[in-house]
Scaffold this motif. Structure first.
Motif, PDB file in Angstrom:
ATOM      1  N   ASP A  84       3.718  11.307  -0.905  1.00 26.52           N
ATOM      2  CA  ASP A  84       2.188  11.246  -1.228  1.00 26.52           C
ATOM      3  C   ASP A  84       2.091  10.064  -2.304  1.00 26.52           C
ATOM      4  OD1 ASP A  84      -0.499  11.236  -1.127  1.00 26.52           O
ATOM      5  OD2 ASP A  84      -0.766  13.046  -2.396  1.00 26.52           O
ATOM      6  N   ALA A  85       2.611   8.930  -1.812  1.00 29.32           N
ATOM      7  CA  ALA A  85       2.609   7.738  -2.603  1.00 29.32           C
ATOM      8  C   ALA A  85       0.948   7.341  -3.130  1.00 29.32           C
ATOM      9  CB  ALA A  85       3.282   6.513  -2.183  1.00 29.32           C
ATOM     10  N   LYS A  86       0.313   7.628  -2.145  1.00 31.57           N
ATOM     11  CA  LYS A  86      -1.131   7.104  -2.442  1.00 31.57           C
ATOM     12  C   LYS A  86      -2.090   7.975  -3.045  1.00 31.57           C
ATOM     13  CE  LYS A  86      -3.191   4.903   1.128  1.00 31.57           C
ATOM     14  NZ  LYS A  86      -3.735   4.324   2.282  1.00 31.57           N
ATOM     15  N   MET A  96      11.016  -2.287  -0.474  1.00 29.13           N
ATOM     16  CA  MET A  96      10.917  -1.240   0.346  1.00 29.13           C
ATOM     17  C   MET A  96      10.228  -0.107  -0.624  1.00 29.13           C
ATOM     18  SD  MET A  96      13.590  -1.257  -1.554  1.00 29.13           S
ATOM     19  CE  MET A  96      14.859  -0.254  -2.369  1.00 29.13           C
ATOM     20  N   CYS A  97       9.455  -0.470  -1.787  1.00 24.23           N
ATOM     21  CA  CYS A  97       9.136   0.328  -2.529  1.00 24.23           C
ATOM     22  C   CYS A  97       7.352   0.453  -2.537  1.00 24.23           C
ATOM     23  CB  CYS A  97       9.134   0.016  -4.243  1.00 24.23           C
ATOM     24  SG  CYS A  97       8.582   1.127  -5.316  1.00 24.23           S
ATOM     25  N   PRO A  98       6.745   1.559  -2.066  1.00 24.16           N
ATOM     26  CA  PRO A  98       5.554   1.658  -2.012  1.00 24.16           C
ATOM     27  C   PRO A  98       4.679   1.304  -3.240  1.00 24.16           C
ATOM     28  CG  PRO A  98       6.348   3.850  -2.385  1.00 24.16           C
ATOM     29  CD  PRO A  98       7.474   2.718  -2.375  1.00 24.16           C
ATOM     30  N   THR A 108       5.172  -1.376  -5.055  1.00 18.95           N
ATOM     31  CA  THR A 108       5.109  -2.857  -4.943  1.00 18.95           C
ATOM     32  C   THR A 108       3.921  -3.190  -3.668  1.00 18.95           C
ATOM     33  OG1 THR A 108       7.535  -3.576  -5.120  1.00 18.95           O
ATOM     34  CG2 THR A 108       6.205  -5.005  -3.894  1.00 18.95           C
ATOM     35  N   ASP A 109       3.937  -2.366  -2.639  1.00 21.50           N
ATOM     36  CA  ASP A 109       2.751  -2.662  -1.669  1.00 21.50           C
ATOM     37  C   ASP A 109       1.464  -2.332  -2.310  1.00 21.50           C
ATOM     38  OD1 ASP A 109       4.235  -3.497   0.887  1.00 21.50           O
ATOM     39  OD2 ASP A 109       5.067  -1.373   0.623  1.00 21.50           O
ATOM     40  N   MET A 110       1.473  -1.180  -2.873  1.00 24.73           N
ATOM     41  CA  MET A 110       0.041  -1.028  -3.448  1.00 24.73           C
ATOM     42  C   MET A 110      -0.458  -1.960  -4.633  1.00 24.73           C
ATOM     43  SD  MET A 110      -0.031   3.287  -3.576  1.00 24.73           S
ATOM     44  CE  MET A 110       1.701   3.641  -4.175  1.00 24.73           C
ATOM     45  N   LEU A 111       0.381  -2.495  -5.289  1.00 30.27           N
ATOM     46  CA  LEU A 111       0.075  -3.595  -6.139  1.00 30.27           C
ATOM     47  C   LEU A 111      -0.441  -4.773  -5.622  1.00 30.27           C
ATOM     48  CD1 LEU A 111       3.094  -3.308  -8.984  1.00 30.27           C
ATOM     49  CD2 LEU A 111       0.581  -2.915  -9.275  1.00 30.27           C
ATOM     50  N   MET A 141      12.218   5.741   4.008  1.00 33.97           N
ATOM     51  CA  MET A 141      11.172   6.589   4.840  1.00 33.97           C
ATOM     52  C   MET A 141       9.862   5.737   4.859  1.00 33.97           C
ATOM     53  SD  MET A 141      12.436   9.444   5.844  1.00 33.97           S
ATOM     54  CE  MET A 141      14.044  10.319   5.632  1.00 33.97           C
ATOM     55  N   ASP A 142       9.295   6.076   5.852  1.00 33.78           N
ATOM     56  CA  ASP A 142       7.753   5.238   5.973  1.00 33.78           C
ATOM     57  C   ASP A 142       6.933   5.977   4.840  1.00 33.78           C
ATOM     58  OD1 ASP A 142       5.461   3.934   6.725  1.00 33.78           O
ATOM     59  OD2 ASP A 142       5.423   4.795   8.586  1.00 33.78           O
ATOM     60  N   TYR A 143       6.198   5.558   4.117  1.00 35.66           N
ATOM     61  CA  TYR A 143       5.215   6.186   3.303  1.00 35.66           C
ATOM     62  C   TYR A 143       3.920   5.943   3.691  1.00 35.66           C
ATOM     63  CZ  TYR A 143       8.699   6.719  -0.684  1.00 35.66           C
ATOM     64  OH  TYR A 143       9.787   7.091  -1.140  1.00 35.66           O
ATOM     65  N   ASN A 144       3.654   5.857   5.148  1.00 30.18           N
ATOM     66  CA  ASN A 144       2.292   5.578   5.551  1.00 30.18           C
ATOM     67  C   ASN A 144       1.455   4.928   5.044  1.00 30.18           C
ATOM     68  OD1 ASN A 144       2.855   7.698   7.928  1.00 30.18           O
ATOM     69  ND2 ASN A 144       3.242   9.189   6.329  1.00 30.18           N
ATOM     70  N   LEU A 145       1.731   3.620   4.694  1.00 34.50           N
ATOM     71  CA  LEU A 145       0.935   2.854   3.709  1.00 34.50           C
ATOM     72  C   LEU A 145       0.286   1.720   4.673  1.00 34.50           C
ATOM     73  CD1 LEU A 145       3.081   2.251   0.249  1.00 34.50           C
ATOM     74  CD2 LEU A 145       0.954   3.813   0.843  1.00 34.50           C
ATOM     75  N   ASN A 146       0.371   1.716   5.790  1.00 27.30           N
ATOM     76  CA  ASN A 146       0.186   0.741   7.036  1.00 27.30           C
ATOM     77  C   ASN A 146       0.690  -0.561   6.376  1.00 27.30           C
ATOM     78  OD1 ASN A 146      -1.352   2.835   8.425  1.00 27.30           O
ATOM     79  ND2 ASN A 146      -2.955   2.753   6.963  1.00 27.30           N
ATOM     80  N   ASN A 147       1.798  -0.692   6.168  1.00 24.47           N
ATOM     81  CA  ASN A 147       2.294  -1.957   5.632  1.00 24.47           C
ATOM     82  C   ASN A 147       3.147  -2.766   6.518  1.00 24.47           C
ATOM     83  OD1 ASN A 147       4.668  -0.527   5.400  1.00 24.47           O
ATOM     84  ND2 ASN A 147       4.610  -0.283   3.038  1.00 24.47           N
ATOM     85  N   ASN A 148       3.133  -2.175   7.947  1.00 24.06           N
ATOM     86  CA  ASN A 148       3.976  -2.955   8.810  1.00 24.06           C
ATOM     87  C   ASN A 148       5.467  -3.068   8.585  1.00 24.06           C
ATOM     88  OD1 ASN A 148       1.626  -3.629  10.437  1.00 24.06           O
ATOM     89  ND2 ASN A 148       0.906  -5.265   9.024  1.00 24.06           N
ATOM     90  N   LYS A 149       5.841  -1.989   7.824  1.00 24.99           N
ATOM     91  CA  LYS A 149       7.323  -2.000   7.551  1.00 24.99           C
ATOM     92  C   LYS A 149       8.212  -1.058   8.372  1.00 24.99           C
ATOM     93  CE  LYS A 149       7.235  -3.762   2.701  1.00 24.99           C
ATOM     94  NZ  LYS A 149       7.506  -3.744   1.402  1.00 24.99           N
ATOM     95  N   LYS A 150       7.563  -0.797   9.606  1.00 22.35           N
ATOM     96  CA  LYS A 150       8.313   0.164  10.570  1.00 22.35           C
ATOM     97  C   LYS A 150       9.710  -0.592  11.042  1.00 22.35           C
ATOM     98  CE  LYS A 150       4.647   2.892  11.245  1.00 22.35           C
ATOM     99  NZ  LYS A 150       4.682   4.230  10.852  1.00 22.35           N
ATOM    100  N   ASP A 151       9.696  -1.690  10.749  1.00 23.37           N
ATOM    101  CA  ASP A 151      11.088  -2.398  10.988  1.00 23.37           C
ATOM    102  C   ASP A 151      12.100  -1.977  10.094  1.00 23.37           C
ATOM    103  OD1 ASP A 151      10.091  -3.828   9.297  1.00 23.37           O
ATOM    104  OD2 ASP A 151      10.448  -5.860  10.133  1.00 23.37           O
TER     105      ASP A 151
END
Length: 351
Positions: A297-299, A76-78, A80-83, A248-258
């Motif tokens: 503001d993860a990004k 769930m960590c932003p 991880t997604d950004m890496l 919380m959704d970090y708005n990374l467009n990572n399809n994790k809304k579920d």
């Protein structure tokens, strides 16, 4: 000293820590009272400054990313997604000389009250963490804390942490069940981490200390939302306090809304009811000196300045911060693209 008066708007809602739920609150309050007047005064201004729209010369609190490296890749960590998608900026530790300069500047008038050594990384990766904690305490910082996944918390490191003077340590765990924990916290080992936490508490108690205050916390998601009661049962006998924060959704467009659970609801963004407390309380400082205003503001899209280029006071009272505060104080947070989509602005726990 700057005093920003908020515009009179009864619809503005300043919500502080509303995305967390704490267990053993009586124990926490008793511990806080035992810390004395300086601590209690700091907690008072933590709540008062955002509600009054007051800005001091430097922030009350610094979130210092001791290390942007991490030994886990939690689902769930932003970070991880950004890496994974190549957008993470850089893996590095906070430079110690740079840190000393930062602390000297923000503590010279006694206005910096608290520090947390963590944002997206694991602070224990930074070999200077113990020195950083001790220096902050020597400069009169009232509340020094860090979050950790506890995987690196050996017996030796536990002794060092406990004797450093740190006030609070928060352990991230996320599930009371071995299989689920290992699925969520990739790179972690349930049994080893649990033993590390138990070992930390044994050492602290053997040293007859009540500090650091300890808390184990989980991120509540669809995948583990039914585990809170078992989580409490597991950790209540071990640590001082237990808590959870809604994912919380970090708005990374990572399809994790579920990941979102039903226990959250959205309010109409266009009514201007939200006023973010963080821009009056705290400053996030990254290892490369970049300053961002908030935890979501993860990004790093809202770069307020860089402490390697200008002073903390100039950044904190600069144009970018002032404009952002004015938007929030007037109930127009939604005019900023990042704030409009912020999970905190749109989140309300069901009563």
């Amino acid at each position: 000293m700057q005093n920003n008066k908020k515009q009179s708007n009864k619809n503005i809602e300043v919500l502080i820590d509303h995305n967390h739920k704490f267990f053993n609150e009586d124990k926490l309050k008793k511990w806080e009272i035992s810390q004395g007047d300086d601590y209690l005064n700091y907690r008072k201004i933590w709540n008062d400054y955002p509600k009054k729209g007051f800005v001091d010369t430097v922030p009350i609190h610094l979130d210092i990313e001791a290390s942007s490296a991490c030994n886990m890749k939690c689902v769930m960590c932003p970070r991880t997604d950004m890496l994974l998608d190549g957008t993470f900026w850089k893996v590095e530790n906070f430079n110690y000389a740079q840190y000393i300069k930062l602390i000297d500047e923000t503590t010279k008038d006694g206005k910096l009250k608290s520090i947390k050594f963590q944002y997206l990384g694991e602070p224990l990766v930074n070999k200077n963490l113990i020195k950083m904690i001790k220096y902050a305490k020597s400069r009169g910082v009232v509340d020094v804390m860090f979050n950790t996944n506890a995987a690196l918390l050996t017996e030796k490191k536990s002794v060092e942490v406990i004797n450093s003077g740190v006030d609070k340590v928060f352990f991230s765990f996320d599930s009371p069940y071995r299989e689920k924990y290992n699925k969520i916290r990739i790179g972690g080992d349930y049994d080893q981490v649990l033993e590390n936490i138990k070992g930390f508490m044994r050492i602290r108690n053997n040293l007859k200390k009540t500090t650091p205050l300890t808390r184990v916390q989980m991120v509540l998601m669809k995948d583990n939302e039914d585990e809170w009661d078992e989580f409490k049962k597991l950790f209540e006998p071990i640590v001082d306090t237990v808590a959870f924060g809604w994912w919380m959704d970090y708005n990374l467009n990572n399809n994790k809304k579920d990941f979102l659970i039903k226990n959250s609801s959205k309010k109409d963004k266009d009514k201007g009811v939200f006023c973010c407390p963080q821009i009056w309380q705290r400053m996030f400082v990254h290892p490369d000196g970049v300053v961002t205003p908030c935890c979501f503001d993860a990004k790093r899209e809202l770069k307020m300045g860089n402490i390697n280029e200008t002073s903390v006071e100039e950044v904190w009272n600069g144009k970018k911060y002032s404009e952002l505060r004015s938007l929030h104080a007037s109930g127009k947070f939604y005019e900023n693209d990042i704030c409009r989509n912020c999970a905190l602005a749109n989140f309300r726990p069901n009563k």
